[in-house]
Design a protein around this motif. Structure first.
Motif: not given
Length: 717
Positions: A234-255
């Motif tokens: 139910s979280s935007v950061f977690g919506a793809l969690r079940h499809r990711v590899a073990n070494n997944v990285s996340l970039d977050v761009g903000v104002v």
């Protein structure tokens, strides 16, 4: 991946005339839209500031030939509309898509992105748009056009009033693509539409089941509210969690709202500002640019630092100290950004690496300070399938929030959003698309929740719709359920009161003999001293009169115009004169004391030639036949003159029969508009035939009349 930098306005121009347009937007500024956007797509030559009356006349004439509809969130529409294109409001759901469809003779231009229909959205903010020129004879292009038309069909059911222009644009599009058969190939571009299902679900359908996601990039001015520290589906950061590899990285761009382009009065020693964010104003050719760095260690002769891309660098210490002394290198105040701290902290526990990227709202461009706050929305998902690495890129209106990405559009639930997704080979990061982003550790940031003030009552919603019928000159105002709560109210048009009340209205309002003025195409509902604008929807733009306060053209004036002896602007100027001063040298030069059959025939021939032009739009075709200063006006003058005995009925019948003959000889080219044009033409011919029956000549004792009747017998049937 190549990204073209430029203004959205510059992408609106085309060498071909636009034949119809649809815009969807969250916010709408009518002054900007009319003076800049409409001026570009309709190729208007008058200046709206220097020549306001001429601009309005030119724009109105073009809109009568080119249907334009704007669909907007009812709470974000600004007042000030002067031109009668359709403004259709959505009020029961957050309406957030940003798109534009412009129709041309051979192709359509589709734009989907993040910018509102305002000056900041099209000229000032940092926005992302993707533009496609789609041909009507290309099956793949047509498939995308059908997807967009389906999106418009679904949002049409959400608008509070349907207007007259949207169906004209859609009908035009459907006629152009109706015969094209889909190939069945997998599309290279996917239109993501929250009115069908949650956008994130549509994204996941584009990624092969066997693929493993190893990098995610998100960029947006707004993120989900920080109401939970759990990273789940139910979280935007977690919506793809079940499809990711073990070494997944996340970039977050903000104002980054408080970025600086020059040092303020404060001064910080280098040793006192280690592991903080600094700005360095450096020469780049002839201009200056801002580079960002985080000093980490001061050595005897060098400075170690982390650059704006998060990479370790070294610099000569003396150069750094000189730059500080000269005010070219300085420590920045703590960056203030709007992002969910709890969710980001939890993301660090889920993802192998989380990088925060700041978008500086203020920066130097060609040495000059500019303010271009981030309003772009971007999602990149990189995945591996076998030995191949690919990236899905999504550009559109959706912020990184539950309402935008994880919920289907519905009242009090998901927003209406629109995006475009495509897949490219290799890895694409958000910094590849926006290289000005700056990498800063989370611990150095001041993270705040963006405040959303509670809106007050939008009393414009107390009026369901305002409709004007130019043929009957009747304005109808229909109240909504909200009107039952009204008190101390007035309805005004162009600062003139139409009606008022001290209690809730009990019946709809009809205003007879209404005149739509160039100054305004909206009414105002004033409640307790506060004004709320409501757009006036015109039932048929072709029927709008040219002269709003008396005036008009006589038959000989119309014949000059239709026969191409004077231009439209000159004809309008003549029509505004008092009758006693309308005669001028040009009239006398052309007609002398009157006009001859040759002058009438020349007018009929010239209009028939215009009607045969294959580039003439369907509305333009109607306008030349039925509109103000068109054939119908000239023919009405002739019929009226015959009925009032100012013209011999035989002569009038003769002119009408010749007009029918001329129009029946028109050979229209086969096109998508062929059948509707023929329907309009045949309807017009039937009306002339009906008039001819009323003014049939008396042939008693006049054989030549019978001869003329026999000549036109076939043409007038």
């Amino acid at each position: 991946m190549m990204i073209e930098s430029g203004r959205v306005l510059d992408r609106l121009c085309s060498e071909k005339p636009c034949t119809g347009a649809i815009f969807t937007t969250f916010g709408h500024d009518p002054a900007f839209f009319e003076n800049q956007v409409l001026r570009s797509i309709l190729r208007l030559t008058s200046d709206p500031v220097e020549q306001p009356q001429r601009f309005h006349s030119e724009a109105l004439r073009t809109l009568q030939e080119t249907p334009v509809a704007v669909i907007v969130d009812a709470g974000q529409r600004q007042p000030g509309r002067r031109l009668p294109y359709d403004v259709l409001e959505v009020s029961d759901i957050v309406f957030h898509p940003k798109s534009a469809l412009h129709l041309y003779e051979d192709y359509a231009r589709l734009m989907v992105g993040s910018g509102n229909l305002t000056f900041p959205g099209y000229s000032q903010n940092t926005e992302l748009f993707i533009t496609y020129d789609l041909r009507y004879d290309s099956p793949d292009d047509v498939e995308l056009l059908r997807e967009f038309d389906g999106h418009v069909n679904r949002i049409e059911s959400l608008v509070r009033q349907t207007g007259s222009q949207l169906s004209l644009v859609r009908g035009q599009l459907q006629r152009r693509i109706s015969g094209v058969v889909a190939t069945g190939n997998s599309p290279t571009v996917a239109l993501l539409d929250s009115t069908k299902s949650p956008i994130m679900d549509q994204i996941l359908e584009l990624i092969p089941e066997s693929a493993k996601i190893n990098h995610i990039g998100m960029l947006a001015p707004f993120y989900q509210r920080d109401d939970s520290s759990e990273i789940d589906a139910s979280s935007v950061f977690g919506a793809l969690r079940h499809r990711v590899a073990n070494n997944v990285s996340l970039d977050v761009g903000v104002v980054w709202d408080n970025a600086q382009v020059q040092r303020d009065s404060s001064f910080t020693e280098l040793n006192d500002g280690l592991n903080q964010l600094w700005a360095w104003s450096v020469n780049e050719g002839e201009d200056r640019e801002i580079e960002y760095l985080i000093p980490t260690t001061v050595h005897e002769t060098r400075l170690d630092y982390q650059d704006g891309q998060g990479k370790s660098r070294r610099e000569d210490l003396d150069e750094a100290l000189d730059a500080i002394e000269n005010g070219e290198l300085w420590m920045l105040p703590k960056p203030r950004v709007y992002a969910p701290r709890q969710a980001l902290n939890s993301a660090n526990d889920v993802y192998e690496n989380v990088d925060i990227w700041l978008h500086p709202g203020s920066r130097l461009v060609k040495g000059r300070p500019v303010h271009r706050p981030l309003h772009a929305k971007l999602l990149t998902i990189t995945y591996r399938q076998g030995r191949s690495t690919r990236t899905l890129v999504m550009i559109g209106s959706a912020n990184m929030s539950r309402r935008a990405l994880l919920q289907q559009a519905a009242p009090r639930l998901g927003n209406v959003e629109l995006g475009v997704a495509f897949i490219v080979n290799g890895r694409v990061n958000i910094t590849d698309i926006l290289p000005e982003l700056v990498n800063v550790p989370l611990k150095l940031l001041q993270l705040d929740e963006r405040p959303f003030p509670e809106p007050g009552t939008n009393w414009s919603l107390a009026i369901e719709q305002v409709q004007f019928d130019p043929k009957s000159r009747v304005l109808k105002l229909q109240w909504s359920e909200l009107a039952s709560e009204l008190f101390d109210w007035q309805v005004l048009y162009n600062d003139r009161e139409l009606v008022r009340g001290s209690v809730a209205p009990t019946s709809d309002i009809t205003i007879n003999d209404f005149v739509l003025q160039p100054a305004s195409a909206e009414i105002v509902l004033r409640v307790a001293g506060t004004d709320y604008s409501i757009p006036i929807l015109v039932t048929d733009l072709v029927a709008l009169p040219v002269f709003t306060s008396g005036g008009g053209l006589q038959l000989k004036d119309l014949l000059l115009l239709l026969g191409r002896r004077i231009g439209r602007e000159k004809a309008v100027e003549i029509g505004k004169r008092p009758p006693k001063v309308r005669e001028d040298g040009k009239m006398a030069h052309h007609f002398g004391e009157g006009f001859s059959p040759t002058d009438v025939f020349r007018a009929w021939w010239a209009v028939a030639q215009d009607l045969a032009d294959p580039e003439l739009s369907l509305l333009g075709f109607r306008l030349r036949l039925e509109g103000a200063l068109g054939l119908s006006d000239a023919w009405k003058c002739i019929v009226d003159a015959a009925r009032e005995k100012a013209m011999n009925t035989t002569e009038a019948w003769f002119y009408g029969a010749e007009l029918i003959r001329e129009l029946k000889q028109i050979e229209l080219e086969e096109s998508a508009d062929y059948e509707p044009k023929m329907e309009v033409l045949n309807g017009f011919l039937d009306s002339i035939r009906s008039d001819l029956q009323q003014i049939a000549p008396d042939d008693a004792g006049r054989r030549w009349v019978k001869t003329i009747q026999r000549f036109y017998a076939g043409a007038s049937k």
